[in-house]
Structure formats: structure tokens, C-alpha cells
Design a protein around this motif. Structure first.
Motif, mmCIF file in Angstrom:
data_model
loop_
_atom_site.group_PDB
_atom_site.id
_atom_site.type_symbol
_atom_site.label_atom_id
_atom_site.label_comp_id
_atom_site.label_asym_id
_atom_site.label_seq_id
_atom_site.Cartn_x
_atom_site.Cartn_y
_atom_site.Cartn_z
ATOM 1 N N TYR A 103 0.882 -1.229 0.199
ATOM 2 C CA TYR A 103 0.004 0.157 -0.040
ATOM 3 C C TYR A 103 1.091 1.244 0.002
ATOM 4 N N ARG A 104 0.337 2.404 -0.580
ATOM 5 C CA ARG A 104 1.173 3.529 -0.730
ATOM 6 C C ARG A 104 1.172 4.519 0.712
ATOM 7 N N ASP A 105 1.865 4.712 1.246
ATOM 8 C CA ASP A 105 1.899 5.436 2.787
ATOM 9 C C ASP A 105 1.501 6.966 2.012
ATOM 10 N N VAL A 130 0.578 -6.905 -12.727
ATOM 11 C CA VAL A 130 -0.651 -5.913 -12.833
ATOM 12 C C VAL A 130 -1.189 -4.968 -11.862
ATOM 13 N N ASP A 131 -1.148 -3.712 -12.170
ATOM 14 C CA ASP A 131 -2.121 -2.889 -11.011
ATOM 15 C C ASP A 131 -2.810 -1.759 -12.120
ATOM 16 N N PRO A 132 -3.855 -1.580 -11.635
ATOM 17 C CA PRO A 132 -4.526 -0.247 -12.557
ATOM 18 C C PRO A 132 -3.983 0.950 -12.590
ATOM 19 N N LEU A 134 -0.584 3.455 -12.289
ATOM 20 C CA LEU A 134 0.967 3.767 -12.295
ATOM 21 C C LEU A 134 0.849 5.272 -12.096
ATOM 22 N N ALA A 135 1.430 5.674 -10.774
ATOM 23 C CA ALA A 135 1.307 6.907 -10.438
ATOM 24 C C ALA A 135 2.777 7.454 -10.187
ATOM 25 N N THR A 136 3.440 7.393 -9.070
ATOM 26 C CA THR A 136 4.785 7.661 -8.823
ATOM 27 C C THR A 136 5.418 6.537 -9.164
ATOM 28 N N ALA A 137 4.816 5.397 -9.342
ATOM 29 C CA ALA A 137 5.743 4.193 -9.843
ATOM 30 C C ALA A 137 6.364 3.383 -8.642
ATOM 31 N N ASN A 138 6.201 3.986 -7.268
ATOM 32 C CA ASN A 138 7.072 3.321 -6.287
ATOM 33 C C ASN A 138 6.238 1.940 -6.171
ATOM 34 N N SER A 139 4.979 1.788 -6.030
ATOM 35 C CA SER A 139 4.311 0.277 -6.028
ATOM 36 C C SER A 139 5.095 -0.533 -7.102
ATOM 37 N N ALA A 140 4.781 -0.018 -8.323
ATOM 38 C CA ALA A 140 5.341 -1.022 -9.452
ATOM 39 C C ALA A 140 6.616 -1.301 -9.309
HETATM 40 C C1 PRP Z 1 -2.743 2.365 -5.563
HETATM 41 C C2 PRP Z 1 -2.668 1.734 -6.962
HETATM 42 C C3 PRP Z 1 -1.212 1.084 -6.901
HETATM 43 C C4 PRP Z 1 -0.577 2.400 -6.357
HETATM 44 C C5 PRP Z 1 -0.059 3.391 -7.450
HETATM 45 O O1 PRP Z 1 -2.571 1.488 -4.611
HETATM 46 O O2 PRP Z 1 -3.406 0.295 -7.005
HETATM 47 O O3 PRP Z 1 -0.666 0.118 -6.227
HETATM 48 O O4 PRP Z 1 -1.480 3.229 -5.542
HETATM 49 O O5 PRP Z 1 0.574 4.491 -6.788
HETATM 50 P P1 PRP Z 1 2.193 4.699 -6.903
HETATM 51 O O6 PRP Z 1 2.418 4.560 -8.416
HETATM 52 O O7 PRP Z 1 2.172 6.153 -6.547
HETATM 53 O O8 PRP Z 1 2.713 3.673 -5.919
HETATM 54 P P2 PRP Z 1 -3.036 1.805 -2.853
HETATM 55 O O9 PRP Z 1 -1.749 1.913 -2.338
HETATM 56 O O10 PRP Z 1 -3.830 2.923 -2.799
HETATM 57 O O11 PRP Z 1 -3.470 0.320 -2.442
HETATM 58 P P3 PRP Z 1 -4.506 -0.572 -2.598
HETATM 59 O O12 PRP Z 1 -4.478 -1.046 -4.121
HETATM 60 O O13 PRP Z 1 -4.813 -1.415 -1.403
HETATM 61 O O14 PRP Z 1 -6.020 0.364 -2.539
#
Ligand code: PRP
Ligand code: URA
Length: 209
Positions: A103-105, A130-132, A134-140
Motif C-alpha cells: 500500500y502507498r503511504d 498488473v496494477d490499474p 502507475l502514479a509515482t511508480a513506487n509500488s510497481a
Molecule cells: C494504488 C494503486 C497502486 C498504487 C499506485 O494502491 O493500486 O498500487 O496506488 O501508486 P504509486 O505508483 O504512486 O505507487 P494503494 O496504495 O492505494 O493500495 P490499494 O490497491 O490497496 O488500494
């Protein structure tokens, strides 16, 4: 640099517009995400290699095309990745599945890990993360790091919406991983949300806000 494919199929674009609309219900949002993921899965697997095997049709024997190599792996970045995962599994039911819980802090926008489970033999398989969003891309980027550390060598990343900032960061971290997206949006706002975007994908899927 990793290449970026924007899937411009009219059905994808039409469904995505309905998903973006804030008046769209949670139930419709989930249904549309599942439908779109079938179409995106079709595009992300478009160039898979084929081999042939001998079969008998009711008419005669033939060499019939079949997918070459080991079963695919779909890696869902939880929670929202599951919305794409389900439709992709409708299309490729034999795929193996990895789950990456992140999850994104909200303050730092860093990805925080809470779960990881992947098939043991990622080396020889195509892994599609897969993830809907791609914002900062930290998660991906973190998810792909983890999959690579587990042995994945041949990876693709599939999302619904990407911000230019996320594409740049992901390409810098993983230049070998092609990106597939249904849309490339304008920018991130000061809270790290994609604009125009669709809001918080997880919240919209599960009605948590
Ligand atoms: C959302 C989304 C991505 C992430 C993208 O997840 O599904 O995993 O944010 O943001 P980033 O590119 O800046 O990392 P979120 O953290 O809200 O968790 P969730 O899927 O459990 O709602
Ligand atoms: N995560 C989301 O769910 N939406 C955004 O716009 C950015 C990150």
C-alpha cells in the motif's frame, strides 16, 4: 528504455471513460475493470510464441498452433491489481498467480509491503505484473524488484492509467520491462494522484471511501 504501449482499442477507451466518471457505481466499476482486463490481456499477450501439435479434427489430422513454453504468471499488486487479475484469468485460466501486497503511504508516497507469495519457478516464465494505476511508480517498481529477486527475468507491466512521472520513474528503475497501459494521463497532483485519473482505484473497486 522500456517501451510503452498505449492500448487504443475503442472498446477499451469507451469502458475506461465510464470508469473515470465519478457517478459510476462500485458494482459497475468492478464489472468494467474485469471486462477491460480481458481486452488488455489480449494486447499484452499478442506476441506470445506459438508451437504446433498434431491433433485430429473430425475431418483430418493437422498441426495445430498452441502456446509455446511454460504457463504464464500474473502478478497482482494488491489490492487493486486483483481487478485486472480476475479478467485476465478468465482469458488465461491456466496462468499461475503471484500476489504482492503493497500500500502507498499517503504522506511519503512510498510503497509499504505487507504480503508476498509467488510461484517458485519464475525463471522460465513470462511474468505479467498488473496494477490499474502507475502514479509515482513506487509500488510497481518495488513489486517488480521483488519478482526479479524471486528469479523473474522476462517481465511486463500492465496498468489502466499511467502518469508521465510514473512512466519515467519505472523506466529508470526497470528499463527492461515493457509497459502496457490503456491511457497516458496528464500529470500527478500534489497528493500523488493521477489527473484526470479515476480517483483511488482500490476504493472505487471495493467501496471503501
Ligand atoms: C494504488 C494503486 C497502486 C498504487 C499506485 O494502491 O493500486 O498500487 O496506488 O501508486 P504509486 O505508483 O504512486 O505507487 P494503494 O496504495 O492505494 O493500495 P490499494 O490497491 O490497496 O488500494
Ligand atoms: N493510486 C490510485 O489508486 N489512484 C491514483 O490516482 C494514484 C495512485
Amino acid at each position: 528504455m522500456a517501451d510503452v504501449t498505449v492500448v487504443k482499442h475503442p472498446l477499451v477507451q469507451h469502458k475506461l471513460s465510464i470508469m473515470r466518471d465519478k457517478k459510476t457505481s462500485t458494482a459497475s466499476f468492478r464489472t468494467l475493470l474485469r471486462e477491460i482486463s480481458l481486452l488488455l490481456c489480449y494486447e499484452v499477450t499478442r506476441d506470445l510464441e506459438l508451437t504446433s501439435k498434431s491433433i485430429e479434427t473430425p475431418m483430418e489430422e493437422m498441426d495445430a498452433p498452441t502456446l509455446k513454453g511454460k504457463k504464464l504468471v500474473f502478478a497482482s499488486i494488491l489490492r487493486a491489481g486483483n481487478g485486472l487479475l480476475e479478467g485476465m484469468l478468465d482469458l488465461v485460466p491456466s496462468a499461475r498467480v503471484a500476489h504482492v501486497g503493497l500500500y502507498r503511504d499517503h504522506k511519503t508516497l512510498e510503497a509499504v509491503e505487507y504480503y508476498y507469495k509467488a510461484p517458485t519457478d519464475l525463471e522460465d516464465r513470462l511474468v505479467i505484473a498488473v496494477d490499474p494505476m502507475l502514479a509515482t511508480a513506487n509500488s510497481a517498481s518495488l513489486a517488480v524488484d521483488k519478482l526479479k529477486r524471486s528469479g523473474a527475468k522476462n517481465l511486463r507491466f500492465l496498468c489502466l492509467l499511467a502518469a508521465p512521472e510514473g512512466i519515467e520513474a519505472f523506466q529508470a528503475a526497470h528499463p527492461d520491462v515493457p509497459i502496457f497501459t490503456a491511457a497516458l494521463d496528464s500529470h500527478l497532483n500534489e497528493k500523488g494522484y493521477i489527473v484526470p485519473g479515476l480517483g483511488d482505484a482500490g476504493d472505487r473497486m471495493y467501496g471503501t471511501k
